[in-house]
Write an enzyme that holds these catalytic residues in place. Structure first.
Site, PDB file in Angstrom:
ATOM      1  N   SER A 146       0.588  -1.097   0.010  1.00  0.00           N
ATOM      2  CA  SER A 146      -0.019   0.063   0.090  1.00  0.00           C
ATOM      3  C   SER A 146       0.938   1.175   0.090  1.00  0.00           C
ATOM      4  O   SER A 146       2.097   1.264   0.550  1.00  0.00           O
ATOM      5  CB  SER A 146      -1.060   0.023   1.364  1.00  0.00           C
ATOM      6  N   TYR A 171      -1.671  -0.743  10.618  1.00  0.00           N
ATOM      7  CA  TYR A 171      -1.677  -1.223   9.404  1.00  0.00           C
ATOM      8  C   TYR A 171      -0.847  -0.797   8.612  1.00  0.00           C
ATOM      9  O   TYR A 171      -0.231  -1.562   7.681  1.00  0.00           O
ATOM     10  CB  TYR A 171      -3.201  -0.787   8.798  1.00  0.00           C
TER      11      TYR A 171
END
Length: 273
Positions: A146, A171
């Site tokens: 990501s 995350y």
């Protein structure tokens, strides 16, 4: 419809029951690959395969595999099954991911859940599947990361962020770790090439973490599959964003930090390795 460019190849796609993982499995099957379709449970894997067949994949191209990545023993059993039945593995797509929960949550293994599912499971699979990946002669590992990894930092003193927890920070750290560890998954002389990518902001279960409208998951899967094709030339450790090579977070280029992460990951997967 198949162009058969991957007809002699076998691919393991983790987290293939929905979103980018399912679409990646569909596209790889469309290119002729045998696809090992991983999901958290047997029921979810069987359902994913049924939907893939309904979408046009041949049933004999698809194999269901189940493992709950919140349990590292199940990751190890999954790897053992692949090693037993597939002496050569051409593609490993580490796609499985979870959103970090609102409160810090530790797995039975003692790891923060998003760190384990999003990074440690991939780290362990790359280690345990090294023999069949090397046997392929030209294998690729594609890590679905990501762009949030650029905003992250590794909390070396408290990697599970028990003392000061933020779901976004947890995350992002898991994606930073995955990106940092990519090159190490394919040691020199192994015959493996490993890359990572940001597949773009897609409408998947992870979207609420970003709080914006996402593109169809199929678009993200196209970016993943492009890196799986033999005609796409890639360099080990490269990171892609928007289909082109992009810079990683600076820490991902620091040799000392990379070695520190490798030691930490080995420590955290413990006996499962």
């Amino acid at each position: 419809m198949s162009d058969a460019v991957l007809s002699a190849r076998t691919a393991l796609v983790t987290g293939a029951s929905s979103g980018i993982g399912w679409e990646t499995a569909r596209l790889l099957a469309g290119h002729g690959a045998t696809v090992l379709v991983h999901a958290r449970t047997t029921a979810e894997a069987e359902d994913a395969v049924e939907r893939l067949v309904a979408a046009g994949a041949r049933r004999d191209q698809l194999v269901e595999l189940a493992a709950d990545f919140t349990r590292l023993t199940e990751v190890a059993v999954l790897a053992g099954t692949v090693v037993k039945h597939y002496p050569a593995l051409d593609l490993l797509v580490n796609n499985a991911a979870v959103v970090a929960p609102e409160r810090c949550t530790l797995t039975e293994d003692g790891n923060e859940v998003s760190l384990q599912v999003n990074f440690l499971a991939a780290h362990l699979l790359a280690k345990l599947l090294r023999a069949p990946l090397s046997a392929s002669g030209d294998a690729r590992i594609v890590n679905v990361s990501s762009s949030l990894h650029r905003t992250a930092s590794m909390n070396w003193a408290d990697p599970h962020r028990v003392k000061k927890y933020s779901r976004v920070a947890a995350y992002a750290q898991s994606q930073l770790a995955l990106t940092m560890a990519t090159a190490e998954m394919a040691p020199a002389g192994s015959g493996i090439t490993a890359v990572s990518l940001n597949p773009g902001l897609c409408d998947t279960a992870l979207l609420p973490l970003y709080g914006r409208v996402g593109a169809p998951a199929a678009e993200g899967a196209e970016a993943v599959v492009r890196l799986c094709l033999p005609g796409t030339v890639v360099a080990n450790g490269a990171y892609f964003d928007g289909g082109v090579i992009a810079p990683t977070a600076a820490v991902a280029q620091e040799e000392r930090s990379l070695k520190r992460l490798a030691r930490l990951a080995d420590q955290l997967v413990g006996r499962a390795a």
